[in-house]
Scaffold this active site. Structure first.
Site, PDB file in Angstrom:
ATOM      1  N   HIS A 204      87.113 -13.767  42.821  1.00  0.00           N
ATOM      2  CA  HIS A 204      86.223 -12.613  42.970  1.00  0.00           C
ATOM      3  C   HIS A 204      86.586 -11.682  44.129  1.00  0.00           C
ATOM      4  O   HIS A 204      85.988 -10.639  44.286  1.00  0.00           O
ATOM      5  CB  HIS A 204      84.772 -13.071  43.166  1.00  0.00           C
ATOM      6  CG  HIS A 204      84.517 -13.629  44.534  1.00  0.00           C
ATOM      7  ND1 HIS A 204      84.855 -14.899  44.887  1.00  0.00           N
ATOM      8  CD2 HIS A 204      83.990 -13.057  45.640  1.00  0.00           C
ATOM      9  CE1 HIS A 204      84.538 -15.105  46.145  1.00  0.00           C
ATOM     10  NE2 HIS A 204      84.020 -14.008  46.646  1.00  0.00           N
TER      11      HIS A 204
HETATM   12  C1  UD1 Z   1      79.865 -11.167  48.190  1.00  0.00           C
HETATM   13  C2  UD1 Z   1      80.339 -11.399  49.608  1.00  0.00           C
HETATM   14  C3  UD1 Z   1      81.464 -12.423  49.613  1.00  0.00           C
HETATM   15  C4  UD1 Z   1      81.086 -13.669  48.866  1.00  0.00           C
HETATM   16  C5  UD1 Z   1      80.650 -13.284  47.454  1.00  0.00           C
HETATM   17  C6  UD1 Z   1      80.255 -14.463  46.598  1.00  0.00           C
HETATM   18  C7  UD1 Z   1      80.215  -9.470  51.159  1.00  0.00           C
HETATM   19  C8  UD1 Z   1      81.036  -8.475  51.870  1.00  0.00           C
HETATM   20  N1  UD1 Z   1      80.856 -10.173  50.210  1.00  0.00           N
HETATM   21  O1  UD1 Z   1      80.883 -10.538  47.474  1.00  0.00           O
HETATM   22  O2  UD1 Z   1      81.751 -12.767  50.955  1.00  0.00           O
HETATM   23  O3  UD1 Z   1      82.173 -14.580  48.808  1.00  0.00           O
HETATM   24  O4  UD1 Z   1      79.536 -12.405  47.573  1.00  0.00           O
HETATM   25  O5  UD1 Z   1      79.711 -14.071  45.397  1.00  0.00           O
HETATM   26  O6  UD1 Z   1      79.055  -9.637  51.455  1.00  0.00           O
HETATM   27  N2  UD1 Z   1      76.648  -8.191  41.285  1.00  0.00           N
HETATM   28  C9  UD1 Z   1      75.925  -8.544  40.161  1.00  0.00           C
HETATM   29  N3  UD1 Z   1      74.919  -9.451  40.308  1.00  0.00           N
HETATM   30  C10 UD1 Z   1      74.605 -10.001  41.517  1.00  0.00           C
HETATM   31  C11 UD1 Z   1      75.362  -9.615  42.650  1.00  0.00           C
HETATM   32  C12 UD1 Z   1      76.387  -8.732  42.512  1.00  0.00           C
HETATM   33  O7  UD1 Z   1      76.164  -8.061  39.075  1.00  0.00           O
HETATM   34  O8  UD1 Z   1      73.671 -10.812  41.600  1.00  0.00           O
HETATM   35  C13 UD1 Z   1      77.733  -7.209  41.162  1.00  0.00           C
HETATM   36  C14 UD1 Z   1      77.495  -5.999  42.034  1.00  0.00           C
HETATM   37  O9  UD1 Z   1      76.827  -5.020  41.362  1.00  0.00           O
HETATM   38  C15 UD1 Z   1      78.893  -5.584  42.425  1.00  0.00           C
HETATM   39  C16 UD1 Z   1      79.692  -6.876  42.382  1.00  0.00           C
HETATM   40  O10 UD1 Z   1      78.926  -7.816  41.649  1.00  0.00           O
HETATM   41  O11 UD1 Z   1      79.431  -4.710  41.497  1.00  0.00           O
HETATM   42  C17 UD1 Z   1      79.982  -7.352  43.754  1.00  0.00           C
HETATM   43  O12 UD1 Z   1      78.800  -7.709  44.484  1.00  0.00           O
HETATM   44  P1  UD1 Z   1      78.730  -7.585  46.076  1.00  0.00           P
HETATM   45  O13 UD1 Z   1      77.427  -8.076  46.568  1.00  0.00           O
HETATM   46  O14 UD1 Z   1      79.178  -6.246  46.456  1.00  0.00           O
HETATM   47  O15 UD1 Z   1      79.863  -8.486  46.633  1.00  0.00           O
HETATM   48  P2  UD1 Z   1      80.565  -9.798  46.103  1.00  0.00           P
HETATM   49  O16 UD1 Z   1      81.903  -9.432  45.515  1.00  0.00           O
HETATM   50  O17 UD1 Z   1      79.631 -10.617  45.265  1.00  0.00           O
END
Ligand code: UD1
Length: 377
Positions: A204
């Protein structure tokens, strides 16, 4: 003593659980603040259910957005939360955006901060988490370290050694608590898998999944390996979006892949326990495989958790398909390293943290500074 525990994203929840239970055991009922950075059932609620964590006292509902948006929004909302429900200590964990934002807001409101999993460094400033780690540590009054490198890094950065406490790894507290239940679950059966005949994959990190070149190279390696081992790919929401694109999607569609949605804690632990190899870019899974003695190939060029490579079962293989394949083949032909479990990964880290917090002579003074009068929130 009023303690607020702040968690926001999936890797925080397994750190939150043992702290809640250790504090309760010591007679402190903590306030649980969920920032809402992760909000899907599968990325959040499933962990509260599996780990028996009480429903958060408040959810700040921050949700998705750019990093700046997430950090700013958590700060704004958490300021209001602290004004309504003041704390003597705010405990933050890990390295996600919510960690940094809550630590900074707490300090601005004159509240002391404890950081669980302090001192980890990848020395790669292009990783958003690295910036979060450095800044959160700089802001914290108590720095709870999970492995020796953490202490070395913090001392090198000039952090007062009196604030640093090597307590061990709270992730492993959770793992040891739930290991037997996970084994009993035998989740591989749900997916029709045979133990030791599959590789378990998670991916991820933006550096891997947001780069088409890297993502395709990793998938090519996995596809080649899938001729020998079924590939169970647990797909993070960020990665799902990328896989919907034509190039990567085609690679996955052709191979021996079982694609599944994010799993709860017990199902994931159960799948790790019977996997032949774990391939991942997650931080937590590097630690969990070391604790379980399962071979792990980390799809990154660096790790902030060097103890897993030095004495555990982890190896760094980067993103190039040929390197991934040759490292996996070494393992399959009997060349897996026999690791050891690092010091203080014994299930008692949260207890040690609570002892330090409760034992601190005066929760209201930091290095002689009385923080109560600084409260501005
Ligand atoms: C975040 C953390 C990372 C951790 C990871 C585990 C930061 C900088 N990064 O990254 O350290 O290892 O979580 O998952 O805080 N999304 C969903 N549903 C959710 C959450 C997110 O669809 O419940 C989507 C968001 O819309 C976004 C993508 O997933 O497009 C990334 O989510 P984001 O919270 O930005 O960071 P992660 O890549 O999950």
């Amino acid at each position: 003593m009023r303690i607020s525990l702040v968690a926001g994203a999936r890797p925080n929840f397994m750190k939150l659980a043992p702290l809640v239970f250790a504090l309760k055991k010591a007679g402190v009922g903590p306030r649980i603040v969920h920032t809402g950075q992760h909000y899907d059932e599968k990325m959040s609620d499933a962990f509260f259910d599996d780990l028996g964590i009480p429903t958060p006292d408040v959810n700040l509902g921050v949700g998705s957005g750019s990093h700046v948006f997430q950090i700013a929004e958590v700060m704004r909302q958490f300021e209001t939360e602290l004004a309504r429900n003041p704390a003597d200590i705010v405990v933050v964990m890990g390295d996600v955006n919510s960690t940094l934002a809550a630590a900074l807001a707490a300090q601005k409101c004159g509240t002391k901060v404890a950081h669980v999993e302090a001192g980890l460094r990848s020395f790669d400033r292009t990783m958003p988490e690295e910036i979060n780690r450095i800044l959160t540590d700089g802001l914290s009054d108590w720095l709870f370290v999970s492995e020796p490198s953490g202490e070395t890094n913090l001392r090198r950065e000039g952090i007062d050694p009196g604030r640093i406490h090597f307590v061990g790894n709270v992730m492993i507290d959770t793992l040891l608590t739930h290991s037997e239940r996970a084994r009993g679950l035998g989740y591989h059966r749900e997916l029709g898998l045979v133990p030791q005949k599959y590789q378990l994959v998670t991916l991820h990190r933006p550096s891997n999944v947001d780069s088409p070149e890297r993502l395709e190279s990793i998938l090519r390696g996995l596809k080649q390996l899938s001729e020998e081992l079924t590939t169970v790919f647990v797909v993070h929401p960020r990665t799902r979006t990328r896989l919907e694109q034509e190039g990567p999607g085609r690679l996955v569609a052709d191979g021996n892949f079982v694609m599944i949605e994010p799993l709860g804690y017990l199902a994931m632990l159960s799948l790790m326990q019977t996997a032949r190899i774990v391939l991942t870019d997650s931080g937590g899974m590097q630690e969990e495989t070391t604790a379980l003695g399962i071979p792990c190939l980390t799809l990154r060029e660096n790790t902030e958790r060097p103890v897993t490579v030095e004495i555990g079962t982890n190896a760094l293989v980067g993103w190039k398909s040929d390197e991934i394949v040759s490292a996996a083949q070494r393992i399959l032909s009997g060349g897996a390293r026999r690791g050891r479990v690092p010091e203080k990964w014994d299930g008692r880290a949260s207890e040690r943290i609570v002892d330090v917090l409760i034992g601190s002579a005066d929760a209201h003074s930091t290095n002689g500074r009385d923080t109560r009068n600084l409260a501005t929130c």
